[in-house]
Design a protein around this motif. Structure first.
Motif, short mmCIF file in Angstrom:
data_model
loop_
_atom_site.label_atom_id
_atom_site.label_comp_id
_atom_site.label_asym_id
_atom_site.label_seq_id
_atom_site.Cartn_x
_atom_site.Cartn_y
_atom_site.Cartn_z
N GLN A 64 -36.75 25.89 -11.05
CA GLN A 64 -38.04 26.53 -10.81
C GLN A 64 -37.82 27.98 -10.38
N LYS A 65 -38.53 28.91 -11.04
CA LYS A 65 -38.44 30.32 -10.69
C LYS A 65 -39.65 30.73 -9.85
N ASP A 66 -39.56 31.90 -9.23
CA ASP A 66 -40.67 32.34 -8.39
C ASP A 66 -41.97 32.49 -9.18
N ILE A 67 -41.86 32.89 -10.45
CA ILE A 67 -43.06 33.04 -11.27
C ILE A 67 -43.69 31.69 -11.59
N ASP A 68 -42.88 30.63 -11.67
CA ASP A 68 -43.43 29.28 -11.88
C ASP A 68 -44.32 28.87 -10.71
N VAL A 69 -43.82 29.15 -9.51
CA VAL A 69 -44.58 28.80 -8.30
C VAL A 69 -45.87 29.61 -8.25
N LEU A 70 -45.78 30.91 -8.56
CA LEU A 70 -46.96 31.76 -8.55
C LEU A 70 -47.99 31.29 -9.57
N ALA A 71 -47.54 30.99 -10.80
CA ALA A 71 -48.45 30.54 -11.85
C ALA A 71 -49.15 29.25 -11.46
N ASP A 72 -48.41 28.33 -10.87
CA ASP A 72 -48.99 27.06 -10.43
C ASP A 72 -50.05 27.31 -9.37
N ASP A 73 -49.77 28.20 -8.43
CA ASP A 73 -50.73 28.50 -7.37
C ASP A 73 -52.01 29.13 -7.95
N ILE A 74 -51.86 30.05 -8.91
CA ILE A 74 -53.02 30.70 -9.52
C ILE A 74 -53.91 29.69 -10.22
N MET A 75 -53.28 28.79 -10.98
CA MET A 75 -54.06 27.81 -11.75
C MET A 75 -54.74 26.79 -10.83
N ARG A 76 -54.04 26.29 -9.86
CA ARG A 76 -54.63 25.30 -8.95
C ARG A 76 -55.80 25.92 -8.17
N ARG A 77 -55.60 27.13 -7.70
CA ARG A 77 -56.65 27.80 -6.94
C ARG A 77 -57.90 27.97 -7.79
N ALA A 78 -57.72 28.34 -9.05
CA ALA A 78 -58.87 28.53 -9.94
C ALA A 78 -59.58 27.21 -10.22
N LEU A 79 -58.82 26.16 -10.50
CA LEU A 79 -59.41 24.89 -10.90
C LEU A 79 -60.15 24.18 -9.77
N ARG A 80 -59.86 24.56 -8.53
CA ARG A 80 -60.58 23.95 -7.41
C ARG A 80 -62.06 24.29 -7.43
N ASP A 81 -62.42 25.38 -8.10
CA ASP A 81 -63.83 25.79 -8.17
C ASP A 81 -64.48 25.39 -9.50
N ALA A 82 -63.77 24.59 -10.30
CA ALA A 82 -64.30 24.14 -11.60
C ALA A 82 -64.64 22.66 -11.51
N PRO A 83 -65.38 22.13 -12.49
CA PRO A 83 -65.74 20.70 -12.47
C PRO A 83 -64.57 19.81 -12.89
N VAL A 84 -63.54 19.78 -12.04
CA VAL A 84 -62.30 19.06 -12.34
C VAL A 84 -62.05 18.01 -11.27
N ALA A 85 -61.90 16.78 -11.71
CA ALA A 85 -61.63 15.68 -10.77
C ALA A 85 -60.19 15.69 -10.29
N ALA A 86 -59.26 15.98 -11.22
CA ALA A 86 -57.84 15.99 -10.86
C ALA A 86 -57.09 16.89 -11.81
N VAL A 87 -56.00 17.47 -11.31
CA VAL A 87 -55.15 18.31 -12.14
C VAL A 87 -53.72 17.81 -12.04
N LEU A 88 -53.07 17.68 -13.19
CA LEU A 88 -51.66 17.35 -13.25
C LEU A 88 -50.91 18.59 -13.73
N SER A 89 -50.00 19.08 -12.92
CA SER A 89 -49.22 20.27 -13.24
C SER A 89 -47.77 19.90 -13.43
N GLU A 90 -47.08 20.67 -14.26
CA GLU A 90 -45.64 20.47 -14.42
C GLU A 90 -44.93 20.62 -13.08
#
Length: 345
Positions: A64-90
């Motif tokens: 895992q690289k630092d950019i992987d962690v950043l990308a995961d954080d960006i996507m999770r943060r965004a999806l928390r405000d969308a109509p999403v019941a659950a998110v599965l991330s790599e």
């Protein structure tokens, strides 16, 4: 900016025609907005504090690289405000529950191919959207046919969004001046028969017999009695390979092979193979493991791996045809076993 339709106006038109897709359109727009933020961070690289250095390992054992962690954080943060019941991330072992009453679930590879950034090669985000079932977690284990939308973003010379939605595939490019995606191609169709293949040929010694047989016949070309001389392409970036197929046609192969860790394939079913297969099929192409249609597969574990062969119908069909004639127990046989039953003569 010219009068091309924006992603937002494109999705609003879909909602006006099919109100039931409103939630999916909201999730698509949310993911797209997050990728715009991520595209800027990727482009700035070290200027934004992105070193590209490896940290730990993700839940599936990949570095895992630092950019992987950043990308995961960006996507999770965004999806928390969308109509999403659950998110599965790599980047996580298990799905994260966001809103149990929301209608959709998302599987996502926040940054596919981060190892390529050191060489300034295209990387991407891949996502899959499906309706939430009665049991949220079991939603992720349904076949790929359950997806209502999927797509991927390529961070390259342009930032390109490929979207499979409403039964077709459209392509958008990020207009950096106004920070929004604009439509450039609608209803994309993959060329049915392009003499071009993509595979990491350095692994030939590990391939199973059917894959070796197919590639050997492509390489033999007209000199070997085939109908065409094939070109080989290999970028080593799944999103870039997929975009090339949409533009040019051809077939991409990331097969299972004899190496430890590759015997069941290497790409993840839920957030790589499933979304790519939906894009390919809705664009008139195909996707298979060699023996089974990708979209018919259901995952048994969140990070299940599979072989992936995708692209033009003719190429995918030819690879599958060799596999169909051989019992799985003989997959490791060498290519001469298959030479007598060639595809092209």
């Amino acid at each position: 900016m010219d009068e091309r339709a924006s992603l937002r106006s494109h999705l609003e038109k879909s909602v006006s025609q099919t109100p039931d897709c409103a939630a999916a359109c909201e999730v698509i727009e949310t993911i797209a907005a997050a990728t715009i933020e991520l595209a800027g961070r990727i482009a700035d690289g070290p200027l934004a504090g992105i070193t590209g250095e490896a940290g730990g390992m993700n839940s599936d054992g990949d570095q895992q690289k630092d950019i992987d962690v950043l990308a995961d954080d960006i996507m999770r943060r965004a999806l928390r405000d969308a109509p999403v019941a659950a998110v599965l991330s790599e980047e996580a072992a298990l799905p994260e529950i966001l809103d149990r009453d929301a209608p959709l679930c998302v599987a996502i590879d926040p940054l596919d191919g981060s190892a390529n950034l050191e060489n300034n090669i295209s990387v991407g985000t891949i996502f899959s959207i499906r309706p939430r079932g009665n049991d949220i977690l079991s939603t992720f284990f349904e076949p790929g046919t359950a997806q209502c939308a999927s797509g991927f973003v390529v961070y390259g010379p342009q930032t390109t969004l490929v979207l499979a939605h409403d039964g077709r595939v459209d392509i958008f490019i990020l207009d950096r001046r106004v920070r929004q995606f604009v439509l450039i191609k609608q209803g994309v169709r993959i060329a049915p028969d392009t003499p071009e293949f993509a595979i990491n040929a350095s692994n030939r010694r590990h391939w199973h017999g059917p894959v070796r047989a197919y590639i050997d016949e492509c390489l033999a070309g007209t000199h070997g009695g085939g109908a065409a001389d094939f070109n080989m392409r290999w970028i080593g970036s799944l999103v870039a390979e997929a975009l090339r197929i949409l533009v040019r046609g051809g077939v991409f192969l990331y097969p299972a092979d004899a190496r430890p860790g590759y015997r069941e394939g290497r790409l993840r079913l839920l957030y790589e193979a499933h979304p790519m297969a939906l894009v390919m099929e809705w664009a008139g192409g195909a996707a298979t493991t060699g023996r089974r249609r990708i979209l018919e597969l259901g995952a048994k574990t969140p990070h299940q791996r599979v072989p992936l062969i995708m692209g033009s119908v003719r190429g995918v069909r030819d690879v599958a045809a060799i596999h169909e004639g051989i019992e799985p127990m003989f997959d490791n046989s060498d290519a001469p076993l298959f030479a007598r039953r060639g595809l092209f003569r």
